[in-house]
Design a protein around this motif. Structure first.
Motif, PDB file in Angstrom:
ATOM      1  N   ILE A   6     -15.565 -13.305  22.301  1.00  0.00           N
ATOM      2  CA  ILE A   6     -15.010 -14.177  23.537  1.00  0.00           C
ATOM      3  C   ILE A   6     -15.991 -13.804  24.538  1.00  0.00           C
ATOM      4  O   ILE A   6     -15.871 -12.622  25.337  1.00  0.00           O
ATOM      5  CB  ILE A   6     -13.699 -14.034  23.715  1.00  0.00           C
ATOM      6  CG1 ILE A   6     -12.640 -14.137  23.032  1.00  0.00           C
ATOM      7  CG2 ILE A   6     -13.306 -14.613  25.234  1.00  0.00           C
ATOM      8  CD1 ILE A   6     -11.104 -14.387  23.223  1.00  0.00           C
ATOM      9  N   TYR A  30     -12.236 -23.177  21.839  1.00  0.00           N
ATOM     10  CA  TYR A  30     -12.497 -22.691  22.974  1.00  0.00           C
ATOM     11  C   TYR A  30     -13.960 -22.935  23.645  1.00  0.00           C
ATOM     12  O   TYR A  30     -15.126 -22.906  22.811  1.00  0.00           O
ATOM     13  CB  TYR A  30     -12.708 -20.931  22.488  1.00  0.00           C
ATOM     14  CG  TYR A  30     -12.975 -20.033  23.672  1.00  0.00           C
ATOM     15  CD1 TYR A  30     -12.250 -19.603  24.807  1.00  0.00           C
ATOM     16  CD2 TYR A  30     -14.252 -19.462  23.709  1.00  0.00           C
ATOM     17  CE1 TYR A  30     -12.542 -18.983  25.755  1.00  0.00           C
ATOM     18  CE2 TYR A  30     -14.798 -18.586  24.734  1.00  0.00           C
ATOM     19  CZ  TYR A  30     -13.908 -18.430  25.813  1.00  0.00           C
ATOM     20  OH  TYR A  30     -14.286 -17.572  26.824  1.00  0.00           O
ATOM     21  N   GLY A  34      -8.772 -18.157  25.799  1.00  0.00           N
ATOM     22  CA  GLY A  34      -9.248 -17.776  24.511  1.00  0.00           C
ATOM     23  C   GLY A  34      -8.168 -16.729  23.791  1.00  0.00           C
ATOM     24  O   GLY A  34      -7.907 -17.080  22.455  1.00  0.00           O
TER      25      GLY A  34
END
Length: 331
Positions: free
Chosen positions: A257, A308, A228
């Motif tokens: 994230i 992602y 990420g």
């Protein structure tokens, strides 16, 4: 690229540098290697990086000291910055608040100044899931309010986001803040629950489990985190007036994230017991000041913008950590 990475001797920083060197980037690493946890582990991470080859220059210094920072960087070209260095730990912020003001506020402002003076193409910086405080709405979205921190650590991280918003507005510096959710894995941090539990289980000591085990965390494996960070680093927010993730119209983006799953703490314990081959002795403890009951990342923004997708479940990631832990401590 020539990338400046702060927190270079840290868990996430050293893992990121390994990947940057592997893809051919040059890296300048900065870390003061303080004694918040074992400096020998930090030294081992740096030594490992120095053996990898590639262009890596390490400076042991405190980035909250602007004079030392400028002196160290005087002869270095800097294209992009990943500012991961900070005073970490929610509970320690109750004991030593001054360390958080100095590192997380003064230090962050220094890095923003370096980014401004060097006209860097992009600066990525570490924020934290702790900015959401005791948010009852799950999963946590970057669009949620984050103005009720329950720890000083969280308050400094939210302040970093606001400082960055101001710099992006005033100086049009492309900035991206990353709200990390409970990162774990090989070469991790000894102050984190998974490390403490592993150490104590293997030593036959009781493990402290807070709030009767009624706690949930979005545990995110280190390889997923680094994937990420790299995706973000390579995709600076454009200064085109469009609204970005988190509601900003400046070249400033905010992303969660995480693993996009909230795991109960007792499930973590069960996986570690199996990986260690030993049952844990539980020392039930009350809820700790500054802690929150649940974290859970909504990753729609970073998935939409950058593709992602985390791939590692704790059932796979935790046994890898335990294997590494045994090897590291057995020499």
């Amino acid at each position: 690229m020539q990338v400046l990475v702060t927190g270079a001797a840290g868990f996430i920083g050293s893992a990121l540098i390994e990947r940057l060197l592997a893809r051919g980037d040059s890296v300048i690493g900065i870390d003061n290697c303080n004694a918040y946890y074992d400096p020998a582990l930090k030294a081992a991470r740096v030594a490992r990086l120095e053996k990898l080859g590639g262009s890596f220059a390490f400076h042991k210094l405190d980035f909250a000291d602007m004079t030392a920072l400028e002196t160290a960087l005087a002869d270095h070209q800097i294209d992009r910055i990943v500012h991961l260095g900070a005073q970490a730990g929610v509970r320690y912020s109750l004991e030593n608040p001054a360390a958080y003001i100095q590192s997380n506020l003064v230090g962050h402002a220094n890095m923003l100044e370096i980014a401004r003076r060097r006209s860097v193409a992009h600066m990525v910086y570490a924020s934290s899931s702790s900015v959401y405080g005791g948010n009852d709405k799950v999963p946590f979205s970057v669009d949620d309010r984050a103005d009720h921190p329950v720890s000083l650590y969280a308050a400094t991280k939210r302040a970093d986001e606001m400082l960055s918003e101001s710099y992006a507005h005033l100086y049009r510096i492309p900035l991206t803040g990353l709200r990390f959710f409970t990162v774990y894995g090989e070469w991790g941090r000894p102050d984190m629950a998974y490390w403490i539990f592993t150490r104590k289980i293997l030593a036959g000591e009781p493990i402290p489990v807070f709030h009767k085990g009624e706690m949930w965390r979005d545990f995110t494996y280190i390889d997923d985190i680094i994937a990420g960070v790299l995706a973000v680093l390579d995709s600076a927010p454009a200064d085109d007036g469009a609204v970005k993730a988190g509601g900003s119209s400046k070249p400033h983006a905010l992303y969660n994230i995480g693993n996009n799953r909230s795991e109960k703490l007792t499930d973590l314990v069960a996986i570690l017991e199996e990986a260690c081959g030993m049952k844990a002795q539980i020392d039930w403890q009350p809820m700790q000041p500054g802690d929150v009951v649940r974290t859970y990342a909504d990753i729609d923004a970073i998935s939409r913008d950058l593709g992602y997708t985390p791939t590692t479940d704790i059932a796979d990631g935790l046994p890898r950590f335990v294997e590494w832990y045994r090897h590291y401590h057995q020499g």
